[in-house]
Design an enzyme around this catalytic site. Structure first.
Site, PDB file in Angstrom:
ATOM      1  N   LYS A 123      35.305  40.358  23.302  1.00 34.38           N
ATOM      2  CA  LYS A 123      36.579  40.879  22.768  1.00 34.38           C
ATOM      3  C   LYS A 123      37.600  39.766  22.562  1.00 34.38           C
ATOM      4  O   LYS A 123      38.220  39.679  21.521  1.00 34.38           O
ATOM      5  CB  LYS A 123      37.251  41.855  23.757  1.00 34.38           C
ATOM      6  CG  LYS A 123      36.514  43.091  24.094  1.00 34.38           C
ATOM      7  CD  LYS A 123      37.414  44.051  24.886  1.00 34.38           C
ATOM      8  CE  LYS A 123      37.882  43.539  26.226  1.00 34.38           C
ATOM      9  NZ  LYS A 123      36.851  43.378  27.238  1.00 34.38           N
ATOM     10  N   ARG A 165      42.552  50.561  28.607  1.00 34.76           N
ATOM     11  CA  ARG A 165      41.367  50.520  29.454  1.00 34.76           C
ATOM     12  C   ARG A 165      41.098  51.873  30.094  1.00 34.76           C
ATOM     13  O   ARG A 165      40.090  52.034  30.779  1.00 34.76           O
ATOM     14  CB  ARG A 165      41.572  49.486  30.554  1.00 34.76           C
ATOM     15  CG  ARG A 165      40.814  48.165  30.321  1.00 34.76           C
ATOM     16  CD  ARG A 165      41.077  47.285  31.520  1.00 34.76           C
ATOM     17  NE  ARG A 165      40.114  46.227  31.673  1.00 34.76           N
ATOM     18  CZ  ARG A 165      40.245  45.011  31.151  1.00 34.76           C
ATOM     19  NH1 ARG A 165      41.260  44.726  30.368  1.00 34.76           N
ATOM     20  NH2 ARG A 165      39.340  44.085  31.407  1.00 34.76           N
ATOM     21  N   ARG A 221      30.491  31.916  31.757  1.00 30.57           N
ATOM     22  CA  ARG A 221      31.705  31.776  30.934  1.00 30.57           C
ATOM     23  C   ARG A 221      32.694  30.786  31.555  1.00 30.57           C
ATOM     24  O   ARG A 221      32.913  30.781  32.754  1.00 30.57           O
ATOM     25  CB  ARG A 221      32.372  33.149  30.809  1.00 30.57           C
ATOM     26  CG  ARG A 221      33.765  33.125  30.262  1.00 30.57           C
ATOM     27  CD  ARG A 221      34.216  34.473  29.788  1.00 30.57           C
ATOM     28  NE  ARG A 221      34.433  35.441  30.844  1.00 30.57           N
ATOM     29  CZ  ARG A 221      34.864  36.686  30.636  1.00 30.57           C
ATOM     30  NH1 ARG A 221      35.056  37.108  29.396  1.00 30.57           N
ATOM     31  NH2 ARG A 221      35.056  37.509  31.632  1.00 30.57           N
ATOM     32  N   ARG A 233      36.651  31.658  35.672  1.00 29.71           N
ATOM     33  CA  ARG A 233      37.663  32.622  36.123  1.00 29.71           C
ATOM     34  C   ARG A 233      37.314  33.128  37.522  1.00 29.71           C
ATOM     35  O   ARG A 233      36.144  33.345  37.826  1.00 29.71           O
ATOM     36  CB  ARG A 233      37.685  33.823  35.167  1.00 29.71           C
ATOM     37  CG  ARG A 233      38.690  33.699  34.066  1.00 29.71           C
ATOM     38  CD  ARG A 233      38.520  34.739  33.004  1.00 29.71           C
ATOM     39  NE  ARG A 233      38.480  36.119  33.483  1.00 29.71           N
ATOM     40  CZ  ARG A 233      38.593  37.184  32.691  1.00 29.71           C
ATOM     41  NH1 ARG A 233      38.763  37.011  31.389  1.00 29.71           N
ATOM     42  NH2 ARG A 233      38.527  38.389  33.168  1.00 29.71           N
ATOM     43  N   ARG A 255      33.095  45.053  38.139  1.00 33.50           N
ATOM     44  CA  ARG A 255      33.859  45.222  36.893  1.00 33.50           C
ATOM     45  C   ARG A 255      33.073  46.045  35.877  1.00 33.50           C
ATOM     46  O   ARG A 255      33.651  46.824  35.122  1.00 33.50           O
ATOM     47  CB  ARG A 255      34.231  43.849  36.317  1.00 33.50           C
ATOM     48  CG  ARG A 255      35.500  43.318  37.018  1.00 33.50           C
ATOM     49  CD  ARG A 255      35.570  41.821  36.980  1.00 33.50           C
ATOM     50  NE  ARG A 255      35.720  41.272  35.667  1.00 33.50           N
ATOM     51  CZ  ARG A 255      35.182  40.112  35.279  1.00 33.50           C
ATOM     52  NH1 ARG A 255      34.441  39.403  36.111  1.00 33.50           N
ATOM     53  NH2 ARG A 255      35.387  39.659  34.073  1.00 33.50           N
TER      54      ARG A 255
HETATM   55  P1  AMP Z   1      40.457  40.794  31.027  1.00 30.39           P
HETATM   56  O1  AMP Z   1      40.954  39.410  30.829  1.00 30.39           O
HETATM   57  O2  AMP Z   1      40.754  41.729  29.873  1.00 30.39           O
HETATM   58  O3  AMP Z   1      39.015  40.838  31.468  1.00 30.39           O
HETATM   59  O4  AMP Z   1      41.313  41.399  32.265  1.00 30.39           O
HETATM   60  C1  AMP Z   1      41.251  40.805  33.551  1.00 30.39           C
HETATM   61  C2  AMP Z   1      41.772  41.767  34.603  1.00 30.39           C
HETATM   62  O5  AMP Z   1      43.149  42.107  34.338  1.00 30.39           O
HETATM   63  C3  AMP Z   1      41.073  43.116  34.668  1.00 30.39           C
HETATM   64  O6  AMP Z   1      39.853  43.059  35.429  1.00 30.39           O
HETATM   65  C4  AMP Z   1      42.133  43.965  35.354  1.00 30.39           C
HETATM   66  O7  AMP Z   1      42.210  43.658  36.733  1.00 30.39           O
HETATM   67  C5  AMP Z   1      43.420  43.461  34.699  1.00 30.39           C
HETATM   68  N1  AMP Z   1      43.743  44.212  33.475  1.00 30.39           N
HETATM   69  C6  AMP Z   1      43.781  43.708  32.201  1.00 30.39           C
HETATM   70  N2  AMP Z   1      44.112  44.657  31.319  1.00 30.39           N
HETATM   71  C7  AMP Z   1      44.304  45.803  32.024  1.00 30.39           C
HETATM   72  C8  AMP Z   1      44.647  47.145  31.679  1.00 30.39           C
HETATM   73  N3  AMP Z   1      44.849  47.491  30.393  1.00 30.39           N
HETATM   74  N4  AMP Z   1      44.731  48.062  32.674  1.00 30.39           N
HETATM   75  C9  AMP Z   1      44.533  47.724  33.950  1.00 30.39           C
HETATM   76  N5  AMP Z   1      44.195  46.486  34.372  1.00 30.39           N
HETATM   77  C10 AMP Z   1      44.083  45.518  33.407  1.00 30.39           C
END
Ligand code: AMP
Length: 220
Positions: A15, A90, A126, A155, A167
């Site tokens: 994404k 999400r 990654r 990360r 996750r």
């Molecule tokens: P990502 O970089 O999109 O994988 O997001 C990393 C982490 O940020 C996720 O595992 C959640 O802990 C938090 N996070 C990001 N976007 C959201 C969202 N829309 N709702 C809730 N938690 C979020």
């Protein structure tokens, strides 16, 4: 015509990578809620402190807080001509809130489908830039970011096997229902995200152009 895109898909489905490319080619911002939270964590704000604890465990932040963050971000002037949302919504509650925020143009919703084994492999390998959050090309062994020269790191939520699996479980429980929420819309598309990034980008661009052409024909 303003372009409002939502990128759906599990962690490591591509994404972020595709959102960057699309944002660059269409001249609109990529808005990544994960990046916003990681920036807050780096700046040491109260939100960042709470977000980091949840992110490191692979848990989601609360809907109300995330909806507030996105509502504010979408009101900024750079988002007036559209945006690519990466990581939001999400949950179905977040999607309902987004529908209330965006009612002038149809929301283009793209799902990137990738099998779990491939996602786990990608998360494990990654690497991202600690400075600008750029994602390294798969297989790249560069230690410095090609964009800003920052250090490439793993990360925190990618470095633990249990968190990686958790996750995917959280995605299945909280985010997969979004596919049913959006599937019936004429502006929903699912793309095979297991293909090479260039191929995914090409397919994505073609699907979006086709949807925009249909929308502008309907207008005229
Ligand atoms: P990502 O970089 O999109 O994988 O997001 C990393 C982490 O940020 C996720 O595992 C959640 O802990 C938090 N996070 C990001 N976007 C959201 C969202 N829309 N709702 C809730 N938690 C979020």
């Amino acid at each position: 015509m303003a372009l409002h895109v939502v990128m759906l898909g599990p962690p490591a489905s591509g994404k972020g990578t595709q959102a960057v490319r699309l944002a660059q080619s269409r001249g609109i911002p990529k808005i990544s809620t994960g990046d916003i939270l990681r920036e807050a964590a780096q700046s040491g704000t109260e939100l960042g402190f709470r977000a980091k604890a949840l992110m490191d465990r692979g848990e989601l932040l609360g809907d109300a807080e995330m909806i507030g963050i996105v509502n504010e971000r979408l009101a900024r002037t750079d988002a007036a001509n559209g945006y690519i949302l990466d990581g939001f919504p999400r949950t179905v509650r977040q999607a309902e809130a987004l529908d209330r925020m965006v009612h002038t143009e149809p929301l283009v919703v793209i799902d990137l489908a990738v099998p779990d084994e491939e996602l786990l492999k990608r998360m494990q390998t990654r690497r991202v830039c600690s400075g600008c959050a750029a994602i390294a090309e798969p297989g790249s062994s560069m230690d410095a970011c090609e964009r800003c020269g920052g250090t490439m790191i793993t990360r925190a939520d990618d470095s633990d096997e249990q968190v990686r699996q958790h996750r995917l479980d959280v995605y299945a429980r909280e985010s997969k229902p979004l596919l049913d929420y959006y599937r019936g819309r004429p502006t929903f598309r699912s793309i095979n995200g297991a293909q090479a990034p260039d191929k995914v980008a090409k397919e994505l661009a073609a699907q979006i152009d086709q949807m925009l052409a249909v929308a502008s024909r309907k207008r005229s």
